[in-house]
Design an enzyme around this catalytic site. Sequence first.
Site, PDB file in Angstrom:
ATOM      1  N   LYS A  73       0.815  -1.221   0.000  1.00 11.56           N
ATOM      2  CA  LYS A  73       0.000   0.000   0.000  1.00 11.56           C
ATOM      3  C   LYS A  73       0.848   1.270   0.000  1.00 11.56           C
ATOM      4  CE  LYS A  73      -4.114  -1.969   2.164  1.00 11.56           C
ATOM      5  NZ  LYS A  73      -5.123  -1.817   3.212  1.00 11.56           N
ATOM      6  N   ASP A 109     -10.058   2.690   2.801  1.00 12.04           N
ATOM      7  CA  ASP A 109     -10.184   1.946   4.062  1.00 12.04           C
ATOM      8  C   ASP A 109     -10.865   2.796   5.151  1.00 12.04           C
ATOM      9  OD1 ASP A 109      -9.049  -0.445   3.222  1.00 12.04           O
ATOM     10  OD2 ASP A 109      -7.015   0.146   3.770  1.00 12.04           O
TER      11      ASP A 109
HETATM   12  P1  NAP Z   1       0.597  -3.047   9.001  1.00 10.24           P
HETATM   13  O1  NAP Z   1       0.816  -1.741   8.316  1.00 10.24           O
HETATM   14  O2  NAP Z   1       1.544  -4.165   8.812  1.00 10.24           O
HETATM   15  O3  NAP Z   1       0.474  -2.724  10.587  1.00 10.24           O
HETATM   16  C1  NAP Z   1       0.315  -3.765  11.502  1.00 10.24           C
HETATM   17  C2  NAP Z   1       0.165  -3.194  12.924  1.00 10.24           C
HETATM   18  O4  NAP Z   1      -0.132  -4.311  13.762  1.00 10.24           O
HETATM   19  C3  NAP Z   1       1.420  -2.530  13.480  1.00 10.24           C
HETATM   20  O5  NAP Z   1       1.045  -1.441  14.281  1.00 10.24           O
HETATM   21  C4  NAP Z   1       2.032  -3.636  14.341  1.00 10.24           C
HETATM   22  O6  NAP Z   1       2.736  -3.163  15.464  1.00 10.24           O
HETATM   23  C5  NAP Z   1       0.795  -4.344  14.838  1.00 10.24           C
HETATM   24  N1  NAP Z   1       1.080  -5.734  15.170  1.00 10.24           N
HETATM   25  C6  NAP Z   1       1.422  -6.727  14.316  1.00 10.24           C
HETATM   26  N2  NAP Z   1       1.607  -7.874  14.989  1.00 10.24           N
HETATM   27  C7  NAP Z   1       1.411  -7.588  16.304  1.00 10.24           C
HETATM   28  C8  NAP Z   1       1.465  -8.353  17.500  1.00 10.24           C
HETATM   29  N3  NAP Z   1       1.758  -9.658  17.474  1.00 10.24           N
HETATM   30  N4  NAP Z   1       1.189  -7.747  18.674  1.00 10.24           N
HETATM   31  C9  NAP Z   1       0.880  -6.434  18.707  1.00 10.24           C
HETATM   32  N5  NAP Z   1       0.802  -5.646  17.610  1.00 10.24           N
HETATM   33  C10 NAP Z   1       1.061  -6.218  16.418  1.00 10.24           C
HETATM   34  O7  NAP Z   1      -0.842  -3.647   8.615  1.00 10.24           O
HETATM   35  P2  NAP Z   1      -2.144  -2.837   8.125  1.00 10.24           P
HETATM   36  O8  NAP Z   1      -2.131  -2.717   6.659  1.00 10.24           O
HETATM   37  O9  NAP Z   1      -2.271  -1.610   8.944  1.00 10.24           O
HETATM   38  O10 NAP Z   1      -3.310  -3.888   8.479  1.00 10.24           O
HETATM   39  C11 NAP Z   1      -3.645  -4.194   9.819  1.00 10.24           C
HETATM   40  C12 NAP Z   1      -4.801  -5.194   9.855  1.00 10.24           C
HETATM   41  O11 NAP Z   1      -5.981  -4.616   9.343  1.00 10.24           O
HETATM   42  C13 NAP Z   1      -4.555  -6.463   9.026  1.00 10.24           C
HETATM   43  O12 NAP Z   1      -5.036  -7.557   9.760  1.00 10.24           O
HETATM   44  C14 NAP Z   1      -5.400  -6.245   7.797  1.00 10.24           C
HETATM   45  O13 NAP Z   1      -5.821  -7.458   7.210  1.00 10.24           O
HETATM   46  C15 NAP Z   1      -6.571  -5.483   8.390  1.00 10.24           C
HETATM   47  N6  NAP Z   1      -7.298  -4.682   7.379  1.00 10.24           N
HETATM   48  C16 NAP Z   1      -8.596  -4.992   7.150  1.00 10.24           C
HETATM   49  C17 NAP Z   1      -9.313  -4.240   6.229  1.00 10.24           C
HETATM   50  C18 NAP Z   1     -10.766  -4.568   5.967  1.00 10.24           C
HETATM   51  O14 NAP Z   1     -11.296  -4.080   4.963  1.00 10.24           O
HETATM   52  N7  NAP Z   1     -11.432  -5.314   6.819  1.00 10.24           N
HETATM   53  C19 NAP Z   1      -8.695  -3.180   5.538  1.00 10.24           C
HETATM   54  C20 NAP Z   1      -7.354  -2.896   5.825  1.00 10.24           C
HETATM   55  C21 NAP Z   1      -6.653  -3.654   6.741  1.00 10.24           C
HETATM   56  P3  NAP Z   1       4.283  -2.675  15.395  1.00 10.24           P
HETATM   57  O15 NAP Z   1       4.239  -1.266  14.901  1.00 10.24           O
HETATM   58  O16 NAP Z   1       4.742  -2.809  16.803  1.00 10.24           O
HETATM   59  O17 NAP Z   1       4.977  -3.628  14.444  1.00 10.24           O
END
Ligand code: NAP
Length: 300
Positions: A73, A109
Amino acid sequence: MTTISGRTLLAGITGAPLSHSLSPVMHNAAYAEMGLDWVYVPLGVERVGDLPALAEALRVLPFVGINVTMPYKAAMLELCDEVATFADVAGAVNTIHVVEGRLVGYNTDGRGLVDSLAEGAGFQAAGRRVAILGAGGAAAAAVLALALEDAAAVSVVNRTPQRAAELVERLAPHARGTVLEAPEPGAQAESAVRSADLVVNATPVGMRPGDATLVPAEWLHGGQVVADMIYRPAITPLLAVATAAGAHAVGGLGMLVAQGAVSIEIWNGDSQQAAPRETMRAAMSRALAERDAGPDPARD
Ligand code: NAP
């Protein structure tokens, strides 16, 4: 399913991995109902270094646009010719509209989350306190969208507090009257979650069998809305403890449907034709049920 002809236009999704994506099911169901001669295909790209080649293909092939998912993204934003302000500030595009060979980036989003909260819980953010768990791209879109809805305050609670602080600093100039905070883990985070009207999980924690909840059950209570961006499983550990605590739980499927619907409406330009959200949700629900009943549901 659309009959593919010489006039059929393309849409699709890029990311890695894509093999589990159900977006093609949801989109193709919508195009059939809308009478659009479009087909939505997976555009798997394994290496970030190959994204410029994808961008060139989008310019020359008959694409209306694509969606972008993890982990591209931010990288695809850099390859767009123009980026909508919301996506630029969020630092992530999830939708690219191809306009006469130019790539215009959007982020749907945030709108998807806001729409799903209204639809799933009747929640309006104006004047309310919010705690977002996570500080990645989805969290950034959520913070910005909720600030644009005039939330009173948004706290970003993250495993890496420095990343939350950086996000708040970057978004603060765009938050209008909304107070943005990055509480430290521990007592500050607890207070932010306990006092929130809305808690949103914007991390992948809860997707895998055996995942714990990011917040202790006792921080949640009746009167709160607790939303998870995860849509598989439908009931994450966070949503289960939220329901047990008397909060209103909202799963991630509504957000997925809404962000996809807004993408279609962008690609369809001035037509004013709304994307059929109910059809999209039903197609997704069917595909998820089939997958859960499959031979090895734990694998994906
Ligand atoms: P991202 O940019 O990779 O960010 C992930 C976040 O999760 C970071 O803040 C990370 O913390 C935290 N994290 C990951 N593993 C963790 C753990 N074990 N314990 C605590 N914190 C943890 O991902 P993203 O694009 O923002 O997406 C996040 C989630 O939203 C995903 O599951 C994605 O599938 C979902 N999503 C859903 C939709 C929908 O339409 N339903 C749309 C967009 C995203 P750190 O900073 O400490 O690494």
